[in-house]
Design a protein around this motif. Structure first.
Motif, PDB file in Angstrom:
ATOM      1  N   LEU A   1     -14.005  92.564  16.265  1.00 23.74           N
ATOM      2  CA  LEU A   1     -13.540  93.065  14.963  1.00 23.74           C
ATOM      3  C   LEU A   1     -12.941  91.953  14.112  1.00 23.74           C
ATOM      4  N   GLU A   2     -12.521  90.864  14.765  1.00 13.35           N
ATOM      5  CA  GLU A   2     -11.786  89.824  14.052  1.00 13.35           C
ATOM      6  C   GLU A   2     -12.583  89.140  12.947  1.00 13.35           C
ATOM      7  N   SER A   3     -13.927  89.167  13.063  1.00 12.02           N
ATOM      8  CA  SER A   3     -14.688  88.523  11.986  1.00 12.02           C
ATOM      9  C   SER A   3     -14.745  89.400  10.731  1.00 12.02           C
ATOM     10  N   PHE A   4     -14.161  90.621  10.815  1.00 13.67           N
ATOM     11  CA  PHE A   4     -14.183  91.521   9.654  1.00 13.67           C
ATOM     12  C   PHE A   4     -12.834  91.615   8.948  1.00 13.67           C
ATOM     13  N   GLY A   5     -11.811  91.012   9.532  1.00 19.96           N
ATOM     14  CA  GLY A   5     -10.486  91.073   8.919  1.00 19.96           C
ATOM     15  C   GLY A   5      -9.418  90.874   9.964  1.00 19.96           C
ATOM     16  N   GLN A   6      -8.182  90.929   9.490  1.00 15.54           N
ATOM     17  CA  GLN A   6      -7.050  90.784  10.410  1.00 15.54           C
ATOM     18  C   GLN A   6      -6.970  92.032  11.283  1.00 15.54           C
ATOM     19  N   VAL A   7      -6.761  91.828  12.585  1.00 14.54           N
ATOM     20  CA  VAL A   7      -6.752  92.964  13.515  1.00 14.54           C
ATOM     21  C   VAL A   7      -5.385  93.080  14.161  1.00 14.54           C
ATOM     22  N   GLN A   8      -4.859  94.299  14.241  1.00 15.04           N
ATOM     23  CA  GLN A   8      -3.643  94.479  15.018  1.00 15.04           C
ATOM     24  C   GLN A   8      -3.716  95.764  15.831  1.00 15.04           C
ATOM     25  N   PHE A   9      -3.043  95.766  16.985  1.00 14.57           N
ATOM     26  CA  PHE A   9      -2.978  96.976  17.787  1.00 14.57           C
ATOM     27  C   PHE A   9      -1.873  97.853  17.246  1.00 14.57           C
ATOM     28  N   ARG A  10      -2.158  99.149  17.111  1.00 10.91           N
ATOM     29  CA  ARG A  10      -1.139 100.101  16.696  1.00 10.91           C
ATOM     30  C   ARG A  10      -0.141 100.290  17.825  1.00 10.91           C
ATOM     31  N   ASN A  11       1.121 100.221  17.469  1.00 12.51           N
ATOM     32  CA  ASN A  11       2.177 100.502  18.419  1.00 12.51           C
ATOM     33  C   ASN A  11       2.043 101.959  18.865  1.00 12.51           C
TER      34      ASN A  11
ATOM     35  N   GLU B   1     -14.418 105.593  26.235  1.00 15.77           N
ATOM     36  CA  GLU B   1     -14.548 106.145  24.899  1.00 15.77           C
ATOM     37  C   GLU B   1     -14.551 105.067  23.824  1.00 15.77           C
ATOM     38  N   SER B   2     -15.067 105.467  22.657  1.00 17.51           N
ATOM     39  CA  SER B   2     -15.197 104.555  21.515  1.00 17.51           C
ATOM     40  C   SER B   2     -13.860 103.915  21.118  1.00 17.51           C
ATOM     41  N   THR B   3     -13.951 102.759  20.522  1.00 17.92           N
ATOM     42  CA  THR B   3     -12.798 102.110  19.905  1.00 17.92           C
ATOM     43  C   THR B   3     -12.436 102.908  18.655  1.00 17.92           C
ATOM     44  N   VAL B   4     -11.160 103.301  18.529  1.00 17.18           N
ATOM     45  CA  VAL B   4     -10.724 104.026  17.325  1.00 17.18           C
ATOM     46  C   VAL B   4      -9.913 103.071  16.458  1.00 17.18           C
ATOM     47  N   ILE B   5     -10.334 102.929  15.195  1.00 11.92           N
ATOM     48  CA  ILE B   5      -9.611 102.033  14.287  1.00 11.92           C
ATOM     49  C   ILE B   5      -9.248 102.745  12.988  1.00 11.92           C
ATOM     50  N   ALA B   6      -8.240 102.211  12.305  1.00 10.63           N
ATOM     51  CA  ALA B   6      -7.923 102.643  10.949  1.00 10.63           C
ATOM     52  C   ALA B   6      -7.993 101.408  10.065  1.00 10.63           C
ATOM     53  N   PRO B   7      -8.988 101.329   9.169  1.00  9.91           N
ATOM     54  CA  PRO B   7      -9.022 100.203   8.233  1.00  9.91           C
ATOM     55  C   PRO B   7      -8.005 100.444   7.121  1.00  9.91           C
ATOM     56  N   ARG B   8      -7.107  99.506   6.924  1.00  2.59           N
ATOM     57  CA  ARG B   8      -6.050  99.661   5.908  1.00  2.59           C
ATOM     58  C   ARG B   8      -6.016  98.406   5.066  1.00  2.59           C
ATOM     59  N   GLY B   9      -6.444  98.521   3.816  1.00  6.81           N
ATOM     60  CA  GLY B   9      -6.545  97.323   3.004  1.00  6.81           C
ATOM     61  C   GLY B   9      -7.497  96.388   3.720  1.00  6.81           C
ATOM     62  N   GLY B  10      -7.094  95.143   3.926  1.00  8.88           N
ATOM     63  CA  GLY B  10      -7.969  94.234   4.661  1.00  8.88           C
ATOM     64  C   GLY B  10      -7.690  94.228   6.150  1.00  8.88           C
ATOM     65  N   VAL B  11      -6.716  95.056   6.591  1.00  8.53           N
ATOM     66  CA  VAL B  11      -6.279  94.999   7.987  1.00  8.53           C
ATOM     67  C   VAL B  11      -6.940  96.109   8.805  1.00  8.53           C
ATOM     68  N   ILE B  12      -7.374  95.755  10.022  1.00 10.24           N
ATOM     69  CA  ILE B  12      -7.972  96.740  10.928  1.00 10.24           C
ATOM     70  C   ILE B  12      -6.954  97.043  12.015  1.00 10.24           C
ATOM     71  N   GLU B  13      -6.508  98.297  12.065  1.00  7.97           N
ATOM     72  CA  GLU B  13      -5.566  98.668  13.115  1.00  7.97           C
ATOM     73  C   GLU B  13      -6.318  99.363  14.238  1.00  7.97           C
ATOM     74  N   ILE B  14      -6.127  98.900  15.470  1.00 12.28           N
ATOM     75  CA  ILE B  14      -6.772  99.536  16.628  1.00 12.28           C
ATOM     76  C   ILE B  14      -5.839 100.610  17.172  1.00 12.28           C
ATOM     77  N   LEU B  15      -6.287 101.872  17.092  1.00  7.91           N
ATOM     78  CA  LEU B  15      -5.484 102.988  17.598  1.00  7.91           C
ATOM     79  C   LEU B  15      -5.805 103.269  19.067  1.00  7.91           C
ATOM     80  N   ARG B  16      -7.056 103.000  19.454  1.00  5.87           N
ATOM     81  CA  ARG B  16      -7.458 103.147  20.859  1.00  5.87           C
ATOM     82  C   ARG B  16      -8.441 102.026  21.173  1.00  5.87           C
ATOM     83  N   PRO B  17      -8.119 101.143  22.125  1.00  5.56           N
ATOM     84  CA  PRO B  17      -9.070 100.076  22.460  1.00  5.56           C
ATOM     85  C   PRO B  17     -10.308 100.662  23.128  1.00  5.56           C
ATOM     86  N   GLY B  18     -11.451 100.015  22.977  1.00  4.61           N
ATOM     87  CA  GLY B  18     -12.692 100.547  23.545  1.00  4.61           C
ATOM     88  C   GLY B  18     -13.775  99.495  23.587  1.00  4.61           C
ATOM     89  N   PRO B  19     -15.035  99.932  23.645  1.00  2.00           N
ATOM     90  CA  PRO B  19     -16.154  98.997  23.838  1.00  2.00           C
ATOM     91  C   PRO B  19     -16.295  97.943  22.743  1.00  2.00           C
TER      92      PRO B  19
END
Ligand code: TXA
Ligand code: MG
Length: 336
Positions: free
Chosen positions: A217-227, A193-211
């Motif tokens: 994503l890192e070239s678009f901003g700071q990336v972190q995995f959601r706990n 399934e698709s990668t699910v993200i939440a863009p928050r300010g300049g930060v991209i949170e990954i809610l579900r890892p995917g393709p």
């Protein structure tokens, strides 16, 4: 929970092999969706179970058919980028990042969670104030959603908690007797399934890892995995994608010993040869390519699940790039 009587519907598979069949299948799918029905459609990730996203009664059928709990929100698929601001609210400071991500990855396997407008029934979002949106790159899905002319809610076309379908035959196994039509688009490209993200300010949170990987994503901003302890991606339950057969993940497949009289199967990453240890085995990627491994993952899990085994032993894959999404699915499949 389901109020519907299952096996009451005749489930047809519509071929799309010839241009005529394809056109007919798309017309039938659109007509059913317009009548408030649900239809299984191929996407580039996994098969989806689609319904009119703006109709609460149509969307309710998705929950019933999948036996999906109402706390688990659905992904909404847009006909085109012009729909984004009809169903989501984009605040000024968030706009540049969202627009850059949409330009880079849509249509494609990236889902963005954004604040929702009133257009989307709260059933779709499980009462959340946000909605998950994406635009599929699959030509058949695109034609259906564009000719329907409105967004489609479409979760994966499996019963809740089970392995996601990557072929029309998989969907049939999951939902026969429950839905009128499966449009057969062959095997899906990505297989997860698709990668699910939440863009928050300049930060991209990954809610579900995917393709779409963290690295991409890192070239678009700071990336972190959601706990995953946080409840915000409610569908990310610890137990999901579950085969009937118990599944165990190991780092060293050569160290597995099979109890006397038991039938074990292996889902392999390495190319260690086996003689008698496993009665069945599948190799995720002979070329050791994580993209190929993701594409094979759910199909091979399903095949092993059919092999009348006591246990499926899955070998851990390297946890980088797409390997993160593969390990996420394997861990949930192993969780009981
Ligand atoms: O590739 C895909 O995304 C496939 C194809 C069919 O499009 N769809 C899919 O849908 O995987 P589903 O329903 O199986 O998974 C949706 C995921 C769930 O983990 C759900 O919790 C999360 O997206 N989600 C949906 N809406 C959300 C929201 N508003 N906030 C956080 N997570 C959300
Ligand atoms: Mg799913």
């Amino acid at each position: 929970m389901p109020a519907r009587i299952f096996n009451a519907v005749k489930t047809e598979i519509a071929s799309t092999s010839s241009p005529n069949e394809r056109a007919l299948a798309i017309t039938r799918a659109v007509a059913l969706l317009q009548a408030g029905e649900i239809v299984a459609l191929p996407t580039e990730t996994v098969y989806g179970l689609a319904a009119d996203a703006l109709s609460a009664t149509a969307v309710a059928k998705i929950f019933e058919t999948k036996e999906r709990p109402h706390f688990d929100p659905l992904i909404v698929h847009l006909p085109g980028p012009d729909w984004l601001e009809k169903i989501t609210v984009i605040k000024g400071d968030a706009r540049p990042l969202i627009e850059r991500l949409a330009t880079a990855f849509w249509p494609g396997p990236l889902t963005m969670v954004l604040p929702k407008t009133e257009w989307i029934p709260s059933l779709v979002t499980a009462g959340l104030t946000t909605v998950a949106v994406r635009m599929s790159a699959h030509p058949i899905f695109r034609e259906v959603v564009q000719s329907f002319g409105q967004p489609l809610a479409a979760p994966s076309a499996n019963r809740f908690g089970r392995i996601s379908p990557t072929t029309a035959a998989d969907v049939l196994e999951e939902l026969v007797g429950r839905i009128p039509l499966i449009v057969d688009g062959g095997s899906t490209t990505h297989g997860i399934e698709s990668t699910v993200i939440a863009p928050r300010g300049g930060v991209i949170e990954i809610l579900r890892p995917g393709p779409i990987t963290r690295e991409e994503l890192e070239s678009f901003g700071q990336v972190q995995f959601r706990n995953s302890d946080k409840a915000e991606s409610p569908g990310q339950l610890p137990s999901h994608y579950r085969p009937e057969t118990p599944l165990m993940i190991v780092d060293d497949i050569t160290a597995v010993s099979v109890p006397q009289g038991q039938r074990y199967g292996a889902l392999l990453w390495s190319d260690v040869p086996f003689s008698q240890t496993f009665v069945e085995s599948r190799r995720l990627s002979p070329a050791r390519d994580l993209r190929e491994a993701a594409a094979n993952l759910f199909r091979q899990l399903r095949e092993l699940d059919h092999a009348n085994l006591d246990c499926i032993v899955a070998e851990a894959v390297p946890e980088k790039g797409l390997g993160i999404a593969i390990m996420d699915r394997l861990r949930r499949a192993a969780h009981r």
